[in-house]
Design a protein around this motif. Structure first.
Motif, PDB file in Angstrom:
ATOM      1  N   GLU A   1      36.822-130.163 -55.137  1.00 58.93           N
ATOM      2  CA  GLU A   1      38.087-130.538 -54.806  1.00 58.93           C
ATOM      3  C   GLU A   1      39.121-129.501 -54.614  1.00 58.93           C
ATOM      4  O   GLU A   1      39.000-128.335 -55.427  1.00 58.93           O
ATOM      5  CB  GLU A   1      38.542-131.920 -56.002  1.00 58.93           C
ATOM      6  N   ASP A   2      40.158-129.638 -54.046  1.00 56.93           N
ATOM      7  CA  ASP A   2      41.164-128.682 -53.761  1.00 56.93           C
ATOM      8  C   ASP A   2      42.158-128.747 -55.211  1.00 56.93           C
ATOM      9  O   ASP A   2      42.361-129.804 -55.801  1.00 56.93           O
ATOM     10  CB  ASP A   2      42.235-129.273 -52.912  1.00 56.93           C
ATOM     11  N   GLN A   3      42.297-127.676 -55.925  1.00 55.60           N
ATOM     12  CA  GLN A   3      43.259-127.417 -57.022  1.00 55.60           C
ATOM     13  C   GLN A   3      44.620-127.641 -57.000  1.00 55.60           C
ATOM     14  O   GLN A   3      45.496-127.711 -57.861  1.00 55.60           O
ATOM     15  CB  GLN A   3      42.633-126.137 -57.852  1.00 55.60           C
ATOM     16  N   GLY A   4      45.109-127.778 -55.816  1.00 57.28           N
ATOM     17  CA  GLY A   4      46.504-127.843 -55.583  1.00 57.28           C
ATOM     18  C   GLY A   4      47.311-126.510 -55.644  1.00 57.28           C
ATOM     19  O   GLY A   4      46.778-125.566 -55.831  1.00 57.28           O
ATOM     20  N   ASN A   5      48.623-126.649 -55.341  1.00 54.97           N
ATOM     21  CA  ASN A   5      49.543-125.799 -55.398  1.00 54.97           C
ATOM     22  C   ASN A   5      49.168-124.257 -54.796  1.00 54.97           C
ATOM     23  O   ASN A   5      49.291-123.029 -55.336  1.00 54.97           O
ATOM     24  CB  ASN A   5      49.754-125.114 -56.939  1.00 54.97           C
ATOM     25  N   GLY A   6      48.290-124.542 -53.673  1.00 60.05           N
ATOM     26  CA  GLY A   6      47.790-123.356 -52.564  1.00 60.05           C
ATOM     27  C   GLY A   6      46.752-122.478 -52.932  1.00 60.05           C
ATOM     28  O   GLY A   6      46.431-121.560 -52.718  1.00 60.05           O
ATOM     29  N   ARG A   7      46.124-123.165 -54.238  1.00 57.67           N
ATOM     30  CA  ARG A   7      44.912-122.439 -54.913  1.00 57.67           C
ATOM     31  C   ARG A   7      43.630-122.706 -53.794  1.00 57.67           C
ATOM     32  O   ARG A   7      42.719-121.809 -54.066  1.00 57.67           O
ATOM     33  CB  ARG A   7      44.845-122.653 -56.102  1.00 57.67           C
ATOM     34  N   GLY A   8      43.717-123.803 -53.248  1.00 64.80           N
ATOM     35  CA  GLY A   8      42.364-124.074 -52.746  1.00 64.80           C
ATOM     36  C   GLY A   8      41.530-124.742 -53.532  1.00 64.80           C
ATOM     37  O   GLY A   8      41.651-125.174 -54.537  1.00 64.80           O
ATOM     38  N   VAL A   9      40.101-124.264 -53.443  1.00 64.75           N
ATOM     39  CA  VAL A   9      38.973-124.952 -54.152  1.00 64.75           C
ATOM     40  C   VAL A   9      38.526-124.140 -55.350  1.00 64.75           C
ATOM     41  O   VAL A   9      37.682-124.453 -56.255  1.00 64.75           O
ATOM     42  CB  VAL A   9      37.860-125.347 -53.356  1.00 64.75           C
ATOM     43  N   THR A  10      39.100-122.907 -55.411  1.00 62.30           N
ATOM     44  CA  THR A  10      38.785-122.079 -56.646  1.00 62.30           C
ATOM     45  C   THR A  10      40.313-121.646 -57.264  1.00 62.30           C
ATOM     46  O   THR A  10      41.058-121.350 -56.627  1.00 62.30           O
ATOM     47  CB  THR A  10      38.034-120.923 -56.418  1.00 62.30           C
ATOM     48  N   ASP A  11      40.346-121.151 -58.652  1.00 62.18           N
ATOM     49  CA  ASP A  11      41.270-120.512 -59.162  1.00 62.18           C
ATOM     50  C   ASP A  11      40.639-119.237 -59.721  1.00 62.18           C
ATOM     51  O   ASP A  11      39.932-119.567 -60.781  1.00 62.18           O
ATOM     52  CB  ASP A  11      41.941-121.275 -60.243  1.00 62.18           C
ATOM     53  N   ALA A  12      40.788-118.084 -59.000  1.00 59.24           N
ATOM     54  CA  ALA A  12      39.909-117.043 -59.527  1.00 59.24           C
ATOM     55  C   ALA A  12      41.085-115.789 -59.989  1.00 59.24           C
ATOM     56  O   ALA A  12      42.010-115.618 -59.471  1.00 59.24           O
ATOM     57  CB  ALA A  12      38.957-116.546 -58.666  1.00 59.24           C
ATOM     58  N   VAL A  13      40.606-115.339 -61.198  1.00 56.60           N
ATOM     59  CA  VAL A  13      41.388-114.040 -61.773  1.00 56.60           C
ATOM     60  C   VAL A  13      40.135-112.955 -62.320  1.00 56.60           C
ATOM     61  O   VAL A  13      38.886-113.464 -62.424  1.00 56.60           O
ATOM     62  CB  VAL A  13      41.979-114.510 -62.810  1.00 56.60           C
ATOM     63  N   SER A  14      40.461-111.793 -62.394  1.00 56.08           N
ATOM     64  CA  SER A  14      39.426-110.875 -62.905  1.00 56.08           C
ATOM     65  C   SER A  14      40.315-109.633 -63.520  1.00 56.08           C
ATOM     66  O   SER A  14      41.562-109.292 -63.019  1.00 56.08           O
ATOM     67  CB  SER A  14      38.638-110.150 -61.680  1.00 56.08           C
ATOM     68  N   GLY A  15      39.760-109.036 -64.257  1.00 59.22           N
ATOM     69  CA  GLY A  15      40.390-107.773 -65.122  1.00 59.22           C
ATOM     70  C   GLY A  15      39.735-107.013 -66.129  1.00 59.22           C
ATOM     71  O   GLY A  15      38.338-107.493 -66.293  1.00 59.22           O
ATOM     72  N   SER A  16      39.950-105.800 -66.338  1.00 61.10           N
ATOM     73  CA  SER A  16      39.248-104.984 -67.284  1.00 61.10           C
ATOM     74  C   SER A  16      39.627-105.423 -68.624  1.00 61.10           C
ATOM     75  O   SER A  16      40.462-105.831 -69.091  1.00 61.10           O
ATOM     76  CB  SER A  16      39.254-103.397 -66.764  1.00 61.10           C
ATOM     77  N   VAL A  17      38.403-105.293 -69.589  1.00 65.67           N
ATOM     78  CA  VAL A  17      38.745-105.244 -71.013  1.00 65.67           C
ATOM     79  C   VAL A  17      39.769-104.515 -71.584  1.00 65.67           C
ATOM     80  O   VAL A  17      39.723-103.241 -71.405  1.00 65.67           O
ATOM     81  CB  VAL A  17      37.315-105.008 -71.649  1.00 65.67           C
ATOM     82  N   VAL A  18      40.603-105.137 -72.295  1.00 65.58           N
ATOM     83  CA  VAL A  18      41.596-104.144 -72.954  1.00 65.58           C
ATOM     84  C   VAL A  18      41.418-104.351 -74.521  1.00 65.58           C
ATOM     85  O   VAL A  18      41.906-103.602 -75.339  1.00 65.58           O
ATOM     86  CB  VAL A  18      43.299-104.575 -72.605  1.00 65.58           C
ATOM     87  N   LEU A  19      40.666-105.410 -75.108  1.00 65.45           N
ATOM     88  CA  LEU A  19      40.411-105.314 -76.457  1.00 65.45           C
ATOM     89  C   LEU A  19      38.930-106.047 -76.551  1.00 65.45           C
ATOM     90  O   LEU A  19      38.660-107.036 -76.119  1.00 65.45           O
ATOM     91  CB  LEU A  19      41.266-106.231 -77.069  1.00 65.45           C
ATOM     92  N   ASP A  20      38.042-105.577 -77.198  1.00 68.78           N
ATOM     93  CA  ASP A  20      36.922-106.095 -77.595  1.00 68.78           C
ATOM     94  C   ASP A  20      36.756-106.543 -78.901  1.00 68.78           C
ATOM     95  O   ASP A  20      37.118-105.742 -80.016  1.00 68.78           O
ATOM     96  CB  ASP A  20      35.809-105.133 -77.342  1.00 68.78           C
ATOM     97  N   LEU A  21      36.678-107.992 -79.212  1.00 76.02           N
ATOM     98  CA  LEU A  21      36.719-108.478 -80.580  1.00 76.02           C
ATOM     99  C   LEU A  21      35.546-108.344 -81.260  1.00 76.02           C
ATOM    100  O   LEU A  21      34.598-108.873 -80.680  1.00 76.02           O
ATOM    101  CB  LEU A  21      37.271-110.097 -80.461  1.00 76.02           C
TER     102      LEU A  21
END
Length: 97
Positions: free
Chosen positions: A77-97
Motif C-alpha cells: 500500500e502507498d504510505q502517503g505523504n509522497g513516500r510511495g510504497v516504501t519508507d527507507a532510511v540508512s546510516g552508519s553506526v554511531v553507537l554500539d550498545l
C-alpha cells in the motif's frame, strides 16, 4: 563502521505470505548484505533491517534491491505523504550498545 538500512512496508490485506515469499529462498540475498531480517511491526506493517559492511556496499546493491521490490510492489500500500510504497532510511553506526 557498519551501515544499516531500514525499510518500512505496509502490506495489503491478505498479501502477507506473498510479501514474505518475495524475500525467501535467496531472493533478498543482495551483494554486500551481511545480514537481514524482517520484523512485523503491526497488523499489516513490516520493517526490513539490513546490515552492510559500508555505505558503498549498500549503494552498489540498490539496483538489486529495487529489482526485488518490483517483484512484490503490487502487494504494498502507498504510505502517503509522497513516500510511495516504501519508507527507507540508512546510516552508519554511531553507537554500539
Amino acid at each position: 563502521m557498519q551501515v544499516y538500512n531500514v525499510v518500512r512496508f505496509k502490506v495489503k490485506q491478505g498479501e502477507e505470505a506473498a510479501f514474505l515469499d518475495a524475500h525467501r529462498n535467496g531472493k533478498a540475498k543482495w551483494p554486500g548484505l551481511e545480514h537481514g531480517v524482517i520484523i512485523k511491526t503491526g497488523e499489516q506493517t513490516f520493517c526490513l533491517i539490513g546490515t552492510w559492511a559500508s555505505q558503498e556496499a549498500l549503494v552498489a546493491a540498490r539496483s538489486a534491491m529495487i529489482k526485488t521490490l518490483d517483484s512484490f510492489r503490487s502487494v504494498l500500500e502507498d504510505q502517503g505523504n509522497g513516500r510511495g510504497v516504501t519508507d527507507a532510511v540508512s546510516g552508519s553506526v554511531v553507537l554500539d550498545l
